[in-house]
Design a protein around this motif. Structure first.
Motif, PDB file in Angstrom:
ATOM      1  N   GLY A  38     -35.446 -84.717  32.019  1.00  0.00           N
ATOM      2  CA  GLY A  38     -34.673 -85.769  32.665  1.00  0.00           C
ATOM      3  C   GLY A  38     -35.512 -87.018  32.794  1.00  0.00           C
ATOM      4  N   SER A  39     -34.866 -88.122  33.112  1.00  0.00           N
ATOM      5  CA  SER A  39     -35.572 -89.388  33.232  1.00  0.00           C
ATOM      6  C   SER A  39     -36.446 -89.395  34.480  1.00  0.00           C
ATOM      7  CB  SER A  39     -34.575 -90.548  33.283  1.00  0.00           C
ATOM      8  OG  SER A  39     -33.705 -90.398  34.394  1.00  0.00           O
ATOM      9  N   SER A  40     -37.333 -90.380  34.564  1.00  0.00           N
ATOM     10  CA  SER A  40     -38.178 -90.525  35.742  1.00  0.00           C
ATOM     11  C   SER A  40     -37.308 -90.694  36.989  1.00  0.00           C
ATOM     12  CB  SER A  40     -39.090 -91.747  35.567  1.00  0.00           C
ATOM     13  OG  SER A  40     -39.895 -91.940  36.702  1.00  0.00           O
ATOM     14  N   SER A  42     -35.468 -88.302  38.313  1.00  0.00           N
ATOM     15  CA  SER A  42     -34.278 -87.435  38.278  1.00  0.00           C
ATOM     16  C   SER A  42     -34.424 -86.200  39.167  1.00  0.00           C
ATOM     17  CB  SER A  42     -33.983 -87.004  36.840  1.00  0.00           C
ATOM     18  OG  SER A  42     -35.071 -86.270  36.297  1.00  0.00           O
ATOM     19  N   LYS A  44     -37.121 -83.799  38.675  1.00  0.00           N
ATOM     20  CA  LYS A  44     -37.746 -82.695  37.929  1.00  0.00           C
ATOM     21  C   LYS A  44     -38.900 -82.045  38.694  1.00  0.00           C
ATOM     22  CE  LYS A  44     -39.057 -85.086  34.310  1.00  0.00           C
ATOM     23  NZ  LYS A  44     -38.744 -86.438  34.817  1.00  0.00           N
ATOM     24  N   HIS A 198     -41.335 -84.719  29.795  1.00  0.00           N
ATOM     25  CA  HIS A 198     -40.515 -85.807  29.259  1.00  0.00           C
ATOM     26  C   HIS A 198     -40.583 -85.797  27.736  1.00  0.00           C
ATOM     27  CE1 HIS A 198     -44.585 -87.491  29.250  1.00  0.00           C
ATOM     28  NE2 HIS A 198     -44.165 -88.258  28.267  1.00  0.00           N
ATOM     29  N   LYS A 211     -31.370 -80.024  32.095  1.00  0.00           N
ATOM     30  CA  LYS A 211     -31.488 -81.480  32.212  1.00  0.00           C
ATOM     31  C   LYS A 211     -30.959 -81.950  33.556  1.00  0.00           C
ATOM     32  CE  LYS A 211     -30.451 -85.873  29.923  1.00  0.00           C
ATOM     33  NZ  LYS A 211     -29.801 -86.530  28.754  1.00  0.00           N
ATOM     34  N   LEU A 212     -31.778 -82.749  34.237  1.00  0.00           N
ATOM     35  CA  LEU A 212     -31.386 -83.321  35.514  1.00  0.00           C
ATOM     36  C   LEU A 212     -31.073 -84.799  35.372  1.00  0.00           C
ATOM     37  CD1 LEU A 212     -34.024 -81.852  38.034  1.00  0.00           C
ATOM     38  CD2 LEU A 212     -31.764 -80.949  37.473  1.00  0.00           C
ATOM     39  N   ASP A 213     -30.140 -85.265  36.173  1.00  0.00           N
ATOM     40  CA  ASP A 213     -29.845 -86.695  36.275  1.00  0.00           C
ATOM     41  C   ASP A 213     -29.417 -86.968  37.717  1.00  0.00           C
ATOM     42  OD1 ASP A 213     -29.482 -89.372  35.408  1.00  0.00           O
ATOM     43  OD2 ASP A 213     -27.323 -89.022  35.276  1.00  0.00           O
ATOM     44  N   ALA A 214     -30.145 -87.858  38.368  1.00  0.00           N
ATOM     45  CA  ALA A 214     -29.854 -88.220  39.762  1.00  0.00           C
ATOM     46  C   ALA A 214     -29.751 -86.988  40.657  1.00  0.00           C
ATOM     47  CB  ALA A 214     -28.572 -89.044  39.839  1.00  0.00           C
ATOM     48  N   GLY A 215     -30.641 -86.018  40.416  1.00  0.00           N
ATOM     49  CA  GLY A 215     -30.716 -84.856  41.283  1.00  0.00           C
ATOM     50  C   GLY A 215     -29.729 -83.753  41.012  1.00  0.00           C
ATOM     51  N   GLU A 216     -28.960 -83.860  39.920  1.00  0.00           N
ATOM     52  CA  GLU A 216     -27.987 -82.835  39.587  1.00  0.00           C
ATOM     53  C   GLU A 216     -28.230 -82.321  38.175  1.00  0.00           C
ATOM     54  OE1 GLU A 216     -23.827 -83.533  41.504  1.00  0.00           O
ATOM     55  OE2 GLU A 216     -24.473 -85.476  40.710  1.00  0.00           O
TER      56      GLU A 216
END
Length: 237
Positions: A38-40, A42, A44, A198, A211-216
């Motif tokens: 996931g992005s920085s 997110s 992880k 990453h 994969k995480l995005d915004a904590g999900e």
């Protein structure tokens, strides 16, 4: 081996409560290799810390080898980590006052592992550092320090290995060598491997990618073992 149920992690800030993770459900089986991507920002590393028992969730439950670690005290979680878990960190986390051999021996000795010195020598040799037993971290390159960290993690004979950006401080060539060593050792030892990265080349080597995005969790992909093994073989050729 690892089960998380409805995990949430919230922290208080000057602007109010910040939700870092929400509604995380996952299951990792014994012997799986798993990448958390996931992005920085997110979530992880936060998720990795929770799964490893380094932190506690605001809500939810985490089971390691059948035990709900969210019900344990810090001392009890430390005992579980000592018994089940090994770590490889981006910043190596070697003790500067100890030699390479002593750094590798220390966790095994603290865990009461029989023959700690022999195990340390074995794994330092396995990562190609049998000529560096008596060198201190300041005398080693970044790649050598990370190899010491790998030897240390496996010498304590963990059931679960957590790795947080294990190639983050290394150049591409050295990082590739560390990746090969990590997967070779893990395949030999049969530990469950959970890593934050990453790097897509590292995630592609894993059987399971979250994969995480915004904590999900926005993607949870599980390859077949055969597909994962063939991918590793292809990459190594």
């Amino acid at each position: 081996m690892i089960i998380a149920k409805n995990l949430e992690k919230n922290v208080d800030t000057s602007e109010g409560q910040l939700c870092i993770l929400k509604g995380i459900d996952l299951e990792i089986k014994h012997g799986e290799t798993v990448a958390i991507v996931g992005s920085s920002g997110s979530g992880k590393s936060t998720l990795l810390g929770l799964l490893a028992g380094l932190d506690v969730p605001s809500h939810g439950a985490i089971f390691l080898d059948g035990e709900d670690i969210t019900l344990l005290t810090e001392d009890e979680r430390a005992e579980v980590r000592a018994r089940l878990v090994g770590f490889v960190f981006q910043s190596f986390q070697l003790l500067p006052s100890l030699t390479a051999l002593e750094n590798v021996m220390l966790p095994a000795e603290l865990n009461g592992v029989s023959g700690a010195r022999a195990l340390a020598e074995k794994y330092l040799g396995r990562v190609g550092l049998d000529h560096r037993f008596n060198h201190y971290p300041r005398q080693l390159s970044g790649g050598e320090q990370q190899r010491v960290a790998l030897a240390r993690a496996f010498a304590s004979q963990p059931k679960i290995l957590f790795a947080d950006e294990p190639t983050g401080n290394l150049d591409s060539t050295t990082g590739s060598h560390i990746i090969d060593l990590l997967f070779d050792l893990n395949r030999e030892e049969g530990a469950t491997l959970v890593l934050v990265t990453h790097e897509q080349r590292l995630a592609d080597r894993c059987q399971h990618s979250i994969k995480l995005d915004a904590g999900e969790i926005v993607a949870d992909d599980l390859k077949s073992v055969t597909a994962a093994d063939s991918s590793i073989t292809k990459d190594d050729q």
